[in-house]
Design an enzyme around this catalytic site. Sequence first.
Site, PDB file in Angstrom:
ATOM      1  N   ARG A 122       0.829  -1.220   0.000  1.00 44.57           N
ATOM      2  CA  ARG A 122       0.000   0.000   0.000  1.00 44.57           C
ATOM      3  C   ARG A 122       0.857   1.260   0.000  1.00 44.57           C
ATOM      4  O   ARG A 122       0.542   2.232  -0.679  1.00 44.57           O
ATOM      5  CB  ARG A 122      -0.898   0.024   1.240  1.00 44.57           C
ATOM      6  CG  ARG A 122      -1.936  -1.063   1.285  1.00 44.57           C
ATOM      7  CD  ARG A 122      -2.692  -0.978   2.599  1.00 44.57           C
ATOM      8  NE  ARG A 122      -3.425   0.266   2.660  1.00 44.57           N
ATOM      9  CZ  ARG A 122      -4.682   0.411   2.270  1.00 44.57           C
ATOM     10  NH1 ARG A 122      -5.352  -0.608   1.807  1.00 44.57           N
ATOM     11  NH2 ARG A 122      -5.272   1.569   2.344  1.00 44.57           N
ATOM     12  N   TYR A 221      -0.181 -13.587   0.128  1.00 38.45           N
ATOM     13  CA  TYR A 221       0.369 -13.312  -1.213  1.00 38.45           C
ATOM     14  C   TYR A 221       1.683 -12.545  -1.062  1.00 38.45           C
ATOM     15  O   TYR A 221       1.901 -11.854  -0.057  1.00 38.45           O
ATOM     16  CB  TYR A 221      -0.632 -12.570  -2.115  1.00 38.45           C
ATOM     17  CG  TYR A 221      -1.169 -11.271  -1.596  1.00 38.45           C
ATOM     18  CD1 TYR A 221      -0.504 -10.067  -1.792  1.00 38.45           C
ATOM     19  CD2 TYR A 221      -2.379 -11.240  -0.913  1.00 38.45           C
ATOM     20  CE1 TYR A 221      -1.017  -8.874  -1.321  1.00 38.45           C
ATOM     21  CE2 TYR A 221      -2.894 -10.050  -0.421  1.00 38.45           C
ATOM     22  CZ  TYR A 221      -2.216  -8.872  -0.635  1.00 38.45           C
ATOM     23  OH  TYR A 221      -2.730  -7.698  -0.152  1.00 38.45           O
ATOM     24  N   ASP A 298     -14.180   4.501   0.547  1.00 40.86           N
ATOM     25  CA  ASP A 298     -14.755   4.037   1.820  1.00 40.86           C
ATOM     26  C   ASP A 298     -15.704   5.058   2.436  1.00 40.86           C
ATOM     27  O   ASP A 298     -16.561   4.698   3.235  1.00 40.86           O
ATOM     28  CB  ASP A 298     -13.634   3.734   2.823  1.00 40.86           C
ATOM     29  CG  ASP A 298     -13.009   2.353   2.612  1.00 40.86           C
ATOM     30  OD1 ASP A 298     -13.345   1.691   1.604  1.00 40.86           O
ATOM     31  OD2 ASP A 298     -12.185   1.929   3.449  1.00 40.86           O
TER      32      ASP A 298
HETATM   33  C1  FAD Z   1      -7.128  -5.961   5.734  1.00 38.55           C
HETATM   34  C2  FAD Z   1      -7.565  -5.198   4.560  1.00 38.55           C
HETATM   35  C3  FAD Z   1      -7.100  -5.617   3.353  1.00 38.55           C
HETATM   36  C4  FAD Z   1      -7.495  -4.929   2.218  1.00 38.55           C
HETATM   37  N1  FAD Z   1      -7.039  -5.383   1.042  1.00 38.55           N
HETATM   38  C5  FAD Z   1      -7.450  -4.775  -0.075  1.00 38.55           C
HETATM   39  C6  FAD Z   1      -7.016  -5.228  -1.343  1.00 38.55           C
HETATM   40  O1  FAD Z   1      -6.242  -6.188  -1.460  1.00 38.55           O
HETATM   41  N2  FAD Z   1      -7.477  -4.580  -2.446  1.00 38.55           N
HETATM   42  C7  FAD Z   1      -8.336  -3.518  -2.330  1.00 38.55           C
HETATM   43  O2  FAD Z   1      -8.737  -2.978  -3.368  1.00 38.55           O
HETATM   44  N3  FAD Z   1      -8.753  -3.058  -1.141  1.00 38.55           N
HETATM   45  C8  FAD Z   1      -8.340  -3.641  -0.008  1.00 38.55           C
HETATM   46  N4  FAD Z   1      -8.765  -3.183   1.186  1.00 38.55           N
HETATM   47  C9  FAD Z   1      -9.670  -2.013   1.269  1.00 38.55           C
HETATM   48  C10 FAD Z   1      -8.957  -0.712   1.023  1.00 38.55           C
HETATM   49  O3  FAD Z   1      -7.788  -0.628   1.778  1.00 38.55           O
HETATM   50  C11 FAD Z   1      -9.841   0.493   1.328  1.00 38.55           C
HETATM   51  O4  FAD Z   1     -11.101   0.282   0.753  1.00 38.55           O
HETATM   52  C12 FAD Z   1      -9.213   1.766   0.746  1.00 38.55           C
HETATM   53  O5  FAD Z   1      -8.038   2.081   1.431  1.00 38.55           O
HETATM   54  C13 FAD Z   1     -10.171   2.947   0.798  1.00 38.55           C
HETATM   55  O6  FAD Z   1      -9.499   4.087   0.321  1.00 38.55           O
HETATM   56  P1  FAD Z   1     -10.046   5.528   0.660  1.00 38.55           P
HETATM   57  O7  FAD Z   1      -9.100   6.487   0.008  1.00 38.55           O
HETATM   58  O8  FAD Z   1     -11.489   5.613   0.353  1.00 38.55           O
HETATM   59  O9  FAD Z   1      -9.943   5.675   2.255  1.00 38.55           O
HETATM   60  P2  FAD Z   1      -8.682   5.621   3.204  1.00 38.55           P
HETATM   61  O10 FAD Z   1      -7.602   4.780   2.641  1.00 38.55           O
HETATM   62  O11 FAD Z   1      -9.199   5.272   4.558  1.00 38.55           O
HETATM   63  O12 FAD Z   1      -8.149   7.131   3.229  1.00 38.55           O
HETATM   64  C14 FAD Z   1      -8.836   8.159   3.931  1.00 38.55           C
HETATM   65  C15 FAD Z   1      -7.844   9.289   4.198  1.00 38.55           C
HETATM   66  O13 FAD Z   1      -8.567  10.402   4.713  1.00 38.55           O
HETATM   67  C16 FAD Z   1      -7.880  10.939   5.828  1.00 38.55           C
HETATM   68  N5  FAD Z   1      -8.875  11.587   6.678  1.00 38.55           N
HETATM   69  C17 FAD Z   1      -9.885  10.981   7.345  1.00 38.55           C
HETATM   70  N6  FAD Z   1     -10.613  11.879   8.014  1.00 38.55           N
HETATM   71  C18 FAD Z   1     -10.052  13.094   7.762  1.00 38.55           C
HETATM   72  C19 FAD Z   1     -10.339  14.419   8.200  1.00 38.55           C
HETATM   73  N7  FAD Z   1     -11.377  14.669   9.030  1.00 38.55           N
HETATM   74  N8  FAD Z   1      -9.561  15.442   7.764  1.00 38.55           N
HETATM   75  C20 FAD Z   1      -8.516  15.212   6.909  1.00 38.55           C
HETATM   76  N9  FAD Z   1      -8.187  13.952   6.497  1.00 38.55           N
HETATM   77  C21 FAD Z   1      -8.940  12.912   6.918  1.00 38.55           C
HETATM   78  C22 FAD Z   1      -7.232   9.716   6.474  1.00 38.55           C
HETATM   79  O14 FAD Z   1      -6.143  10.069   7.310  1.00 38.55           O
HETATM   80  C23 FAD Z   1      -6.793   8.925   5.235  1.00 38.55           C
HETATM   81  O15 FAD Z   1      -5.525   9.311   4.786  1.00 38.55           O
HETATM   82  C24 FAD Z   1      -8.369  -3.834   2.327  1.00 38.55           C
HETATM   83  C25 FAD Z   1      -8.822  -3.408   3.561  1.00 38.55           C
HETATM   84  C26 FAD Z   1      -8.440  -4.083   4.671  1.00 38.55           C
HETATM   85  C27 FAD Z   1      -8.956  -3.630   6.000  1.00 38.55           C
END
Ligand code: FAD
Length: 400
Positions: A122, A221, A298
Amino acid sequence: MNAAKRSTATTEARHSAGHNAGRRVTIVGGGIGGLTAALAFARGGADVTVLEQAAAITEVGAGLQLAPNGAAPLGALGLTNVLHMAGIRAQRVEPTDALTGRTIAQFDLTRLTGQPYRFLHRAELIDILLTAACDAGVTLRTGAKVVGVDAAGAITLAHGAMPQADLTVGADGLHSLMRPALNGEAKAFFTRQVAWRAVIAHDAPPVARIWMAPGRHVVTYPLTRGRLNIVAVREQDDWSPEGWTNTDTPAAFQAAFADLCPDLRALLDKVTDVRLWGLFRHPVAARWHGEACAILGDAAHPTLPFLAQGANLAIEDAYVLATCCDRSADLPAALARYQALRRDRVVRAINGANANAVNYHLAGLRRFASHAALRAVSRVSPGLFLRRMDWLYGHDVTRG
Ligand SMILES: Cc1cc2nc3c(=O)[nH]c(=O)nc-3n(C[C@H](O)[C@H](O)[C@H](O)COP(=O)(O)OP(=O)(O)OC[C@H]3O[C@@H](n4cnc5c(N)ncnc54)[C@H](O)[C@@H]3O)c2cc1C
């Protein structure tokens, strides 16, 4: 993280003269979804600011499966070469009996069309996105925690209000502030499953192995530089907090899987640092946008990890959102189109992940029958499994 050093620009990158040119876009969250959106908007000429609460953009030490559907938008944004260097090209997925260690089936991931299926860390994906976003002129503000946001997209930072952008994007993950601003509070429920995550030093072939046992499963993996990613899931009634940063002791983790086959135990015994979290199901948000704001990844639709699609879907969302906005001067209409294009697909993927949560953990006769069916498909029609997943992996949002 060294954003300034590596240039990612390639001829694949799309530079449009569309409606994003000159638009002011503020993105809350510098995770995979937020940085992909930042890059996609900046490529269209938008003036993009990313607000990230963390003091520096860092990532948890865990692997990620980047499927062809997630890699396609990244390729269109000019990142194929760097992804190629950072990741491992996956060969197969192998469902395995975790009690005996026997491989049940083999599905050849190299037969998928489009971008390769890859395993990568990641932190490496974040580094790639951050470098490309900075190269494209995105302004990144770290230590910028958003404490308030309303349904019109107006943002308040810990030290005061922020000038309103033309578009505010909530890419702020699981605990999003913008999702409740648009939808009201929604209750998540504990799935009675907890997950441990670890990375060990171990050389392994480029195979995703799903070790299945009654009430438990483990996915392993490889990552570059001789590392192996481990995610281990167990059904249990008491729950751990939802979040990626809660530690557990290696001994407690190993005890939870102590009766599984020796090959798997040998891997789990190498774990010296492990995180544990409770898995929750969240409803997919009903509203993904207001007049001048939208949510993605998410923030809009947290998913269980059993289809490895959360990050892939966040990348797709980011690309589609930027494309819809680029094609229309009417921002509210573009945002409505974004949700219309995305929601059904996301719901289908999340339902698939929920179903796997059950299928991996079967016991007794149902387990026997399920393994026999997998064995038969693998022998008689090995392409069938992947054809059935074509709606997911074969979907290319850049063709829309
Ligand atoms: C164990 C595990 C394994 C996974 N494996 C996979 C995989 O193999 N393939 C896959 O596609 N997905 C996988 N996922 C899912 C994936 O990691 C998430 O769905 C993805 O990271 C979501 O990305 P995002 O950018 O929406 O949110 P996030 O990665 O959660 O990023 C949100 C960002 O917003 C910031 N933030 C939050 N609130 C605030 C605020 N109030 N002010 C300013 N900044 C803020 C946080 O600090 C963070 O940097 C896995 C998840 C888990 C738990």
